[in-house]
Motif scaffolding. Sequence first.
Motif, PDB file in Angstrom:
ATOM      1  N   GLN A  36       3.727   2.594  -5.083  1.00  0.00           N
ATOM      2  CA  GLN A  36       2.752   2.598  -4.002  1.00  0.00           C
ATOM      3  C   GLN A  36       1.952   3.906  -4.026  1.00  0.00           C
ATOM      4  O   GLN A  36       0.723   3.899  -3.896  1.00  0.00           O
ATOM      5  CB  GLN A  36       3.433   2.423  -2.652  1.00  0.00           C
ATOM      6  CG  GLN A  36       4.016   1.042  -2.456  1.00  0.00           C
ATOM      7  CD  GLN A  36       4.771   0.909  -1.142  1.00  0.00           C
ATOM      8  OE1 GLN A  36       4.615   1.720  -0.235  1.00  0.00           O
ATOM      9  NE2 GLN A  36       5.613  -0.122  -1.054  1.00  0.00           N
ATOM     10  N   LEU A  88       5.658   8.003  -0.220  1.00  0.00           N
ATOM     11  CA  LEU A  88       5.751   6.562  -0.484  1.00  0.00           C
ATOM     12  C   LEU A  88       6.593   6.311  -1.737  1.00  0.00           C
ATOM     13  O   LEU A  88       6.745   7.195  -2.578  1.00  0.00           O
ATOM     14  CB  LEU A  88       4.357   5.975  -0.709  1.00  0.00           C
ATOM     15  CG  LEU A  88       3.388   5.990   0.467  1.00  0.00           C
ATOM     16  CD1 LEU A  88       1.991   5.579   0.004  1.00  0.00           C
ATOM     17  CD2 LEU A  88       3.881   5.070   1.570  1.00  0.00           C
ATOM     18  N   GLU A  90       1.077  -2.655   0.930  1.00  0.00           N
ATOM     19  CA  GLU A  90       2.359  -2.143   1.426  1.00  0.00           C
ATOM     20  C   GLU A  90       2.256  -0.657   1.768  1.00  0.00           C
ATOM     21  O   GLU A  90       2.842  -0.205   2.752  1.00  0.00           O
ATOM     22  CB  GLU A  90       3.464  -2.375   0.386  1.00  0.00           C
ATOM     23  CG  GLU A  90       3.836  -3.839   0.207  1.00  0.00           C
ATOM     24  CD  GLU A  90       4.373  -4.466   1.488  1.00  0.00           C
ATOM     25  OE1 GLU A  90       5.315  -3.896   2.101  1.00  0.00           O
ATOM     26  OE2 GLU A  90       3.851  -5.527   1.895  1.00  0.00           O
ATOM     27  N   LYS A 147       0.665  -0.144   5.171  1.00  0.00           N
ATOM     28  CA  LYS A 147       1.609  -0.409   6.263  1.00  0.00           C
ATOM     29  C   LYS A 147       2.543   0.783   6.468  1.00  0.00           C
ATOM     30  O   LYS A 147       2.775   1.211   7.597  1.00  0.00           O
ATOM     31  CB  LYS A 147       2.428  -1.675   5.985  1.00  0.00           C
ATOM     32  CG  LYS A 147       1.618  -2.947   6.075  1.00  0.00           C
ATOM     33  CD  LYS A 147       2.424  -4.226   6.085  1.00  0.00           C
ATOM     34  CE  LYS A 147       3.511  -4.342   5.087  1.00  0.00           C
ATOM     35  NZ  LYS A 147       4.125  -5.668   4.969  1.00  0.00           N
ATOM     36  N   ARG A 148       3.070   1.317   5.372  1.00  0.00           N
ATOM     37  CA  ARG A 148       3.987   2.456   5.474  1.00  0.00           C
ATOM     38  C   ARG A 148       3.278   3.707   5.971  1.00  0.00           C
ATOM     39  O   ARG A 148       3.849   4.488   6.730  1.00  0.00           O
ATOM     40  CB  ARG A 148       4.644   2.736   4.129  1.00  0.00           C
ATOM     41  CG  ARG A 148       5.690   1.733   3.760  1.00  0.00           C
ATOM     42  CD  ARG A 148       6.322   2.090   2.424  1.00  0.00           C
ATOM     43  NE  ARG A 148       7.202   1.041   2.003  1.00  0.00           N
ATOM     44  CZ  ARG A 148       8.481   1.220   1.723  1.00  0.00           C
ATOM     45  NH1 ARG A 148       9.006   2.420   1.819  1.00  0.00           N
ATOM     46  NH2 ARG A 148       9.232   0.211   1.339  1.00  0.00           N
TER      47      ARG A 148
END
Length: 188
Positions: free
Chosen positions: A138, A134, A172, A175-176
């Motif tokens: 994050q 990431l 975020e 989601k990744r």
Amino acid sequence: MMALMLAGNDSEDDKLVARARGGDRAAFARLVERHYDFIYRVAYRRIGRQADAEDIAQDVCVRLGKAIAGFRGEGRLTTWLYTLTLNAARDHARKASREHVKAAAYAVHALSEAAIADSSDDATEALWEAVRRLPAKQCEAVLLVYGEGLSHERASDVMGCAEATVSWHIHEAKKRLKVLMADRAGEG
């Protein structure tokens, strides 16, 4: 979990810091002894390679020795150590990327990762590998909140940003991670 155990020892840390700031080498050595495993664990979760995590932990101890006089005790020692460790990990990552040792370094890292005797299962290791892929902020937010069990508020102190920003980084990252883990499942 570990962060909670360390929090209960703040008064002993405060005493050791005060003595170390005064030049007491034995007090400094005791601080390093008390927190080395913690520093190593954070570095390993951030970088994912045993040898690099050891280098980072040693670098943090050197930095700690140079910076202990400047620690004003306005926050917890562990919060300061998170910051020192994450900064050292970032510096280490930047240095590694500048060295351009791509193919050979990848092979060495793959071997060292395979040699790590970790009690975690393959799925957990795969997840942490995805976390390490990431973007930096994050990755750090996930490491602090899920790896270290910090609240979003405490993680925001470590990261030097608003609590809402930590929450956004976590959102975020999730989601990744879904995409990264789905890609990995498709490969297997």
